[in-house]
Scaffold this motif. Structure first.
Motif, PDB file in Angstrom:
ATOM      1  N   VAL A 252      -2.121   2.421   1.782  1.00 17.39           N
ATOM      2  CA  VAL A 252      -0.863   2.038   2.423  1.00 17.39           C
ATOM      3  C   VAL A 252      -0.081   1.085   1.529  1.00 17.39           C
ATOM      4  N   LEU A 253      -0.779   0.105   0.966  1.00 13.18           N
ATOM      5  CA  LEU A 253      -0.116  -0.922   0.164  1.00 13.18           C
ATOM      6  C   LEU A 253       0.381  -0.395  -1.187  1.00 13.18           C
TER       7      LEU A 253
ATOM      8  N   LEU B  96       0.134   3.162  -2.287  1.00 16.10           N
ATOM      9  CA  LEU B  96       0.558   4.560  -2.355  1.00 16.10           C
ATOM     10  C   LEU B  96       1.516   4.940  -1.234  1.00 16.10           C
ATOM     11  N   ASP B  97       1.889   3.954  -0.391  1.00 12.62           N
ATOM     12  CA  ASP B  97       2.858   4.170   0.698  1.00 12.62           C
ATOM     13  C   ASP B  97       2.402   5.228   1.707  1.00 12.62           C
ATOM     14  N   GLU B  98       1.099   5.329   1.934  1.00 10.94           N
ATOM     15  CA  GLU B  98       0.591   6.257   2.937  1.00 10.94           C
ATOM     16  C   GLU B  98       0.580   5.592   4.308  1.00 10.94           C
ATOM     17  N   LYS B  99       0.513   6.393   5.376  1.00 10.40           N
ATOM     18  CA  LYS B  99       0.553   5.894   6.745  1.00 10.40           C
ATOM     19  C   LYS B  99      -0.840   5.943   7.378  1.00 10.40           C
TER      20      LYS B  99
END
Length: 317
Positions: free
Chosen positions: A266-267, A269-272
């Motif tokens: 998340v931090l 790779l901008d994944e949810k």
């Protein structure tokens, strides 16, 4: 061991799992840039140097005895050479869901190996904790990803071998921890393992060293963070915890790895994170509390407190 010291070790283990979880992201970047085995050997060698530098300031460096050297060579072969080799090859041949789920089996395998070789007892609460942790890993890695579990492949077998060999090494570390500081053993294992991996890399990856000196500044920062913080400090703390609180109690914290890996994704790779993954984390949280023995320790202390209160009331009467 006092209650405060045990809780301090538990907090350190959570930090280690945080660094190892984030190291999944770092390792992906590192091995995608250069040949896997070659760059892994250099990273492990850097970690070994870091361990010896840290221990030299603590005046903990010494030559091992012949008996300790045997344990170092055998544990280093399983913990560093086999683990990193099988893991790097395995993850290149299997899905992320399968690999992550199999890695989540590590505490269970470690508990089984400790039961077989160290005669450790498994209480019902600890067994329940292992099951909860395993369930949480399943939620996060399989259900959360939406991919499910595909058929078993050679990659799955390699990943399984990587955690089985590592679990076996934990038992060896525990057996020699009364004589050799686990932190010093970590340094020797990493040094020995990095040399063997480098030799394997020369054979499996000809020309693997080409281009490494020209890597970017950002790459070397990630490389150093992975080698020094995750591998050197992480393994020093974890192997030291094995010597103090035991193999099974330390291994149960490995269930936190998938969650922290998701946080890293998340931090960086901008994944949810989905609701299913959060449910999985709750299972892991209770799995750690039960499987580590922390819950049993709390009940024991509560029982002692009630006993003292009863005795004090009886004296007053």
């Amino acid at each position: 061991m006092s209650k405060a010291e045990k809780y301090r070790i538990y907090l350190l283990l959570v930090f280690v799992m945080l660094s190892w979880g984030f190291n999944v992201i770092a390792t992906k970047i590192i091995v995608s840039s250069f040949p896997t085995i070659t760059i892994t050997s250099i990273r492990v060698f850097t970690a070994a140097l870091s361990v010896f530098i840290i221990l030299s300031f603590l005046n903990k460096v010494r030559l091992p005895s012949k008996k300790e050297l045997r344990y170092i060579l055998i544990a280093g072969f399983f913990n560093v050479v086999c683990h990193h080799y099988f893991l790097s090859i395995g993850l290149s041949k299997t899905s992320a869901s399968n690999g992550g789920l199999i890695l989540g089996l590590s505490p269970i395998l470690t508990t089984i190996v400790a039961f077989l070789f160290l005669k450790n007892k498994i209480t019902f609460v600890k067994f329940l904790g292992i099951l909860l942790g395993f369930t949480g890993v399943t939620f996060i890695v399989v259900i959360g990803s939406g991919g499910g579990i595909s058929s078993i492949s050679f990659g799955d077998i390699y990943v399984f071998l990587s955690i089985f060999t590592q679990a076996f090494s934990f038992v060896l570390i525990k057996k020699i921890s009364h004589s050799l500081d686990p932190r010093l053993m970590t340094g020797y294992m990493l040094l020995f393992g990095s040399i063997i991996l480098f030799i394997v890399g020369l054979y499996k990856e000809p020309g693997g060293l080409e281009g490494i000196p020209n890597a970017s500044f950002d790459f070397w920062m990630i490389f150093l963070a992975s080698a020094v913080i995750s591998t050197a400090l992480g393994h020093m703390i974890y192997n030291s915890a094995i010597g103090k609180v035991g193999v099974t109690e330390s291994a149960i914290f490995i269930n936190l790895n998938p969650f922290f890996a998701l946080i890293g994704a998340v931090l960086f790779l901008d994944e949810k994170i989905s609701s299913t993954q959060l449910v999985g984390f709750l299972f892991i949280l209770f799995g750690v509390l039960f499987g580590s023995g922390a819950f049993e320790e709390y009940l024991h202390q509560l029982k002692l407190k009630k006993k003292h209160v009863f005795i004090d009331k009886a004296k007053n009467v």
